[in-house]
Write a protein that holds these residues in place. Sequence first.
Motif, PDB file in Angstrom:
ATOM      1  N   ASP A 133       0.993  -1.342  -0.011  1.00  5.37           N
ATOM      2  CA  ASP A 133      -0.143   0.119   0.071  1.00  5.37           C
ATOM      3  C   ASP A 133       0.579   1.304   0.044  1.00  5.37           C
ATOM      4  O   ASP A 133       0.400   2.446   0.057  1.00  5.37           O
ATOM      5  CB  ASP A 133      -0.962  -0.009   1.155  1.00  5.37           C
ATOM      6  CG  ASP A 133      -0.163  -0.106   2.469  1.00  5.37           C
ATOM      7  OD1 ASP A 133       1.094   0.106   2.619  1.00  5.37           O
ATOM      8  OD2 ASP A 133      -0.833  -0.182   3.526  1.00  5.37           O
ATOM      9  N   GLY A 134       2.273   1.017  -0.132  1.00  2.40           N
ATOM     10  CA  GLY A 134       3.028   2.236  -0.220  1.00  2.40           C
ATOM     11  C   GLY A 134       3.490   2.777   1.223  1.00  2.40           C
ATOM     12  O   GLY A 134       4.263   3.416   1.508  1.00  2.40           O
ATOM     13  N   LYS A 135       3.103   2.159   2.420  1.00  2.00           N
ATOM     14  CA  LYS A 135       3.654   2.399   3.613  1.00  2.00           C
ATOM     15  C   LYS A 135       4.998   2.020   4.061  1.00  2.00           C
ATOM     16  O   LYS A 135       5.288   1.095   3.811  1.00  2.00           O
ATOM     17  CB  LYS A 135       2.536   1.950   4.710  1.00  2.00           C
ATOM     18  CG  LYS A 135       2.736   2.391   6.247  1.00  2.00           C
ATOM     19  CD  LYS A 135       1.726   2.162   7.116  1.00  2.00           C
ATOM     20  CE  LYS A 135       1.921   2.506   8.467  1.00  2.00           C
ATOM     21  NZ  LYS A 135       0.866   2.350   9.232  1.00  2.00           N
ATOM     22  N   PRO A 136       5.614   3.186   4.462  1.00  2.00           N
ATOM     23  CA  PRO A 136       7.179   2.548   4.761  1.00  2.00           C
ATOM     24  C   PRO A 136       7.304   2.027   5.915  1.00  2.00           C
ATOM     25  O   PRO A 136       6.720   1.861   6.939  1.00  2.00           O
ATOM     26  CB  PRO A 136       7.695   3.959   4.890  1.00  2.00           C
ATOM     27  CG  PRO A 136       6.730   4.620   5.343  1.00  2.00           C
ATOM     28  CD  PRO A 136       5.558   4.316   4.815  1.00  2.00           C
ATOM     29  N   TRP A 137       8.642   1.075   5.780  1.00  2.00           N
ATOM     30  CA  TRP A 137       8.626   0.160   6.986  1.00  2.00           C
ATOM     31  C   TRP A 137      10.387   0.178   6.978  1.00  2.00           C
ATOM     32  O   TRP A 137      11.183   0.657   6.009  1.00  2.00           O
ATOM     33  CB  TRP A 137       8.313  -1.125   7.075  1.00  2.00           C
ATOM     34  CG  TRP A 137       8.745  -1.939   5.596  1.00  2.00           C
ATOM     35  CD1 TRP A 137       8.012  -2.056   4.298  1.00  2.00           C
ATOM     36  CD2 TRP A 137      10.027  -2.580   5.155  1.00  2.00           C
ATOM     37  NE1 TRP A 137       8.655  -2.768   3.454  1.00  2.00           N
ATOM     38  CE2 TRP A 137       9.812  -3.003   4.039  1.00  2.00           C
ATOM     39  CE3 TRP A 137      11.053  -2.942   6.160  1.00  2.00           C
ATOM     40  CZ2 TRP A 137      10.949  -3.778   3.375  1.00  2.00           C
ATOM     41  CZ3 TRP A 137      12.110  -3.483   5.483  1.00  2.00           C
ATOM     42  CH2 TRP A 137      12.190  -3.890   4.120  1.00  2.00           C
ATOM     43  N   MET A 138      11.158   0.044   8.255  1.00  2.00           N
ATOM     44  CA  MET A 138      12.429  -0.133   8.422  1.00  2.00           C
ATOM     45  C   MET A 138      12.680  -1.356   9.355  1.00  2.00           C
ATOM     46  O   MET A 138      11.976  -1.797  10.181  1.00  2.00           O
ATOM     47  CB  MET A 138      13.129   1.004   8.763  1.00  2.00           C
ATOM     48  CG  MET A 138      12.768   1.498  10.229  1.00  2.00           C
ATOM     49  SD  MET A 138      13.271   3.181  10.258  1.00  2.00           S
ATOM     50  CE  MET A 138      14.929   3.277  10.248  1.00  2.00           C
ATOM     51  N   PHE A 139      13.922  -1.910   9.200  1.00  2.00           N
ATOM     52  CA  PHE A 139      14.415  -2.994  10.131  1.00  2.00           C
ATOM     53  C   PHE A 139      15.866  -2.597  10.520  1.00  2.00           C
ATOM     54  O   PHE A 139      16.564  -2.389   9.856  1.00  2.00           O
ATOM     55  CB  PHE A 139      14.454  -4.506   9.563  1.00  2.00           C
ATOM     56  CG  PHE A 139      14.999  -5.512  10.464  1.00  2.00           C
ATOM     57  CD1 PHE A 139      13.877  -6.084  11.368  1.00  2.00           C
ATOM     58  CD2 PHE A 139      16.333  -6.100  10.486  1.00  2.00           C
ATOM     59  CE1 PHE A 139      14.298  -6.905  12.262  1.00  2.00           C
ATOM     60  CE2 PHE A 139      16.285  -7.032  11.294  1.00  2.00           C
ATOM     61  CZ  PHE A 139      15.617  -7.676  12.343  1.00  2.00           C
ATOM     62  N   VAL A 140      15.656  -2.515  12.032  1.00  2.00           N
ATOM     63  CA  VAL A 140      16.965  -1.757  12.352  1.00  2.00           C
ATOM     64  C   VAL A 140      17.944  -2.834  13.276  1.00  2.00           C
ATOM     65  O   VAL A 140      17.155  -3.423  14.161  1.00  2.00           O
ATOM     66  CB  VAL A 140      16.706  -0.696  13.353  1.00  2.00           C
ATOM     67  CG1 VAL A 140      17.976   0.153  14.191  1.00  2.00           C
ATOM     68  CG2 VAL A 140      15.945   0.486  12.473  1.00  2.00           C
ATOM     69  N   MET A 141      19.241  -2.935  12.999  1.00  2.00           N
ATOM     70  CA  MET A 141      19.673  -4.171  13.779  1.00  2.00           C
ATOM     71  C   MET A 141      21.061  -3.258  14.815  1.00  2.00           C
ATOM     72  O   MET A 141      21.574  -2.432  14.308  1.00  2.00           O
ATOM     73  CB  MET A 141      20.622  -4.976  12.996  1.00  2.00           C
ATOM     74  CG  MET A 141      19.669  -5.806  11.973  1.00  2.00           C
ATOM     75  SD  MET A 141      20.471  -7.066  10.882  1.00  2.00           S
ATOM     76  CE  MET A 141      20.757  -6.040   9.644  1.00  2.00           C
ATOM     77  N   GLN A 142      20.983  -3.800  16.010  1.00  2.00           N
ATOM     78  CA  GLN A 142      21.926  -3.168  17.181  1.00  2.00           C
ATOM     79  C   GLN A 142      22.519  -4.313  17.781  1.00  2.00           C
ATOM     80  O   GLN A 142      22.260  -5.496  17.733  1.00  2.00           O
ATOM     81  CB  GLN A 142      20.971  -2.648  18.083  1.00  2.00           C
ATOM     82  CG  GLN A 142      20.224  -1.331  17.774  1.00  2.00           C
ATOM     83  CD  GLN A 142      19.570  -0.732  18.984  1.00  2.00           C
ATOM     84  OE1 GLN A 142      20.197   0.019  19.501  1.00  2.00           O
ATOM     85  NE2 GLN A 142      18.425  -1.192  19.280  1.00  2.00           N
ATOM     86  N   LYS A 143      23.820  -4.096  18.391  1.00  4.20           N
ATOM     87  CA  LYS A 143      24.633  -5.044  18.911  1.00  4.20           C
ATOM     88  C   LYS A 143      25.242  -4.465  20.268  1.00  4.20           C
ATOM     89  O   LYS A 143      25.554  -3.091  20.192  1.00  4.20           O
ATOM     90  CB  LYS A 143      25.524  -5.879  18.159  1.00  4.20           C
ATOM     91  CG  LYS A 143      26.584  -5.075  17.512  1.00  4.20           C
ATOM     92  CD  LYS A 143      27.926  -5.075  18.243  1.00  4.20           C
ATOM     93  CE  LYS A 143      29.064  -4.375  17.799  1.00  4.20           C
ATOM     94  NZ  LYS A 143      30.314  -4.528  18.506  1.00  4.20           N
ATOM     95  N   ALA A 144      25.694  -5.151  21.261  1.00  3.70           N
ATOM     96  CA  ALA A 144      26.442  -4.720  22.170  1.00  3.70           C
ATOM     97  C   ALA A 144      27.020  -5.716  23.103  1.00  3.70           C
ATOM     98  O   ALA A 144      26.658  -7.106  22.976  1.00  3.70           O
ATOM     99  CB  ALA A 144      25.389  -3.826  23.301  1.00  3.70           C
ATOM    100  N   PRO A 145      27.957  -5.429  24.158  1.00  2.15           N
ATOM    101  CA  PRO A 145      28.802  -6.404  24.583  1.00  2.15           C
ATOM    102  C   PRO A 145      27.456  -6.950  25.640  1.00  2.15           C
ATOM    103  O   PRO A 145      26.674  -6.286  26.449  1.00  2.15           O
ATOM    104  CB  PRO A 145      29.667  -5.803  25.460  1.00  2.15           C
ATOM    105  CG  PRO A 145      30.100  -4.485  24.831  1.00  2.15           C
ATOM    106  CD  PRO A 145      28.696  -4.298  23.851  1.00  2.15           C
TER     107      PRO A 145
END
Length: 198
Positions: free
Chosen positions: A71-83
């Motif tokens: 439908d045109g609606k935007p999305w995102m997938f964010v990756m993080q890391k830490a000790p």
Amino acid sequence: MGFLFELLDFPDGSRMTDLWNNSWADEATGEEIASGHFIHLGDDQHVDVETDFLSSHLPFHVAGFGGAFPDGKPWMFVMQKAPADIAILLRGQEDPHAMLREALDRAMEFNPDAIVAEELSWHHSDLLSVYEDEGVPAATVEEWSVADLLRGLLGQCCGADLTDIVVGFPDCAYPDTAHVCEGDVFDDIFAGWIAGRP
């Protein structure tokens, strides 16, 4: 189809339009944990703009990708890391992933139109299991950092085969093909995806 595309709840017809890689992510120090957050953005928001803003507020940001639903609606997938031990040492929390979740929550306060639809959490060993499930022996990537394991899954989203990524690591994704080599397997794949290389 990549592992993340199969795992996340994408409606048919969704497409990937953006990717990003934080090459300045801190080097691995001991055991690390990772998280991935699938975010639905507001109707009139742009993935590239929201990515720049959000990642600038995430100290543990590694990489991610975004796009649009049918439908045109935007999305995102964010990756993080830490000790893995940093949350327990600094915050007194038993769940080390809570620190990554809280960092995202603080950044998301600046964008009330965005919602976190799914959260994924991994330890290094979990990511090794993902690679095994995808046909890559864990022994071939057990020395990889969490950040590189995440980048490998992002490379898979760009159409690269995980086995080829492992073979090319760390220097080149396309050793038998004429191309402008970036000198890094992930940068090669990402640059190829941006350029529309099959």
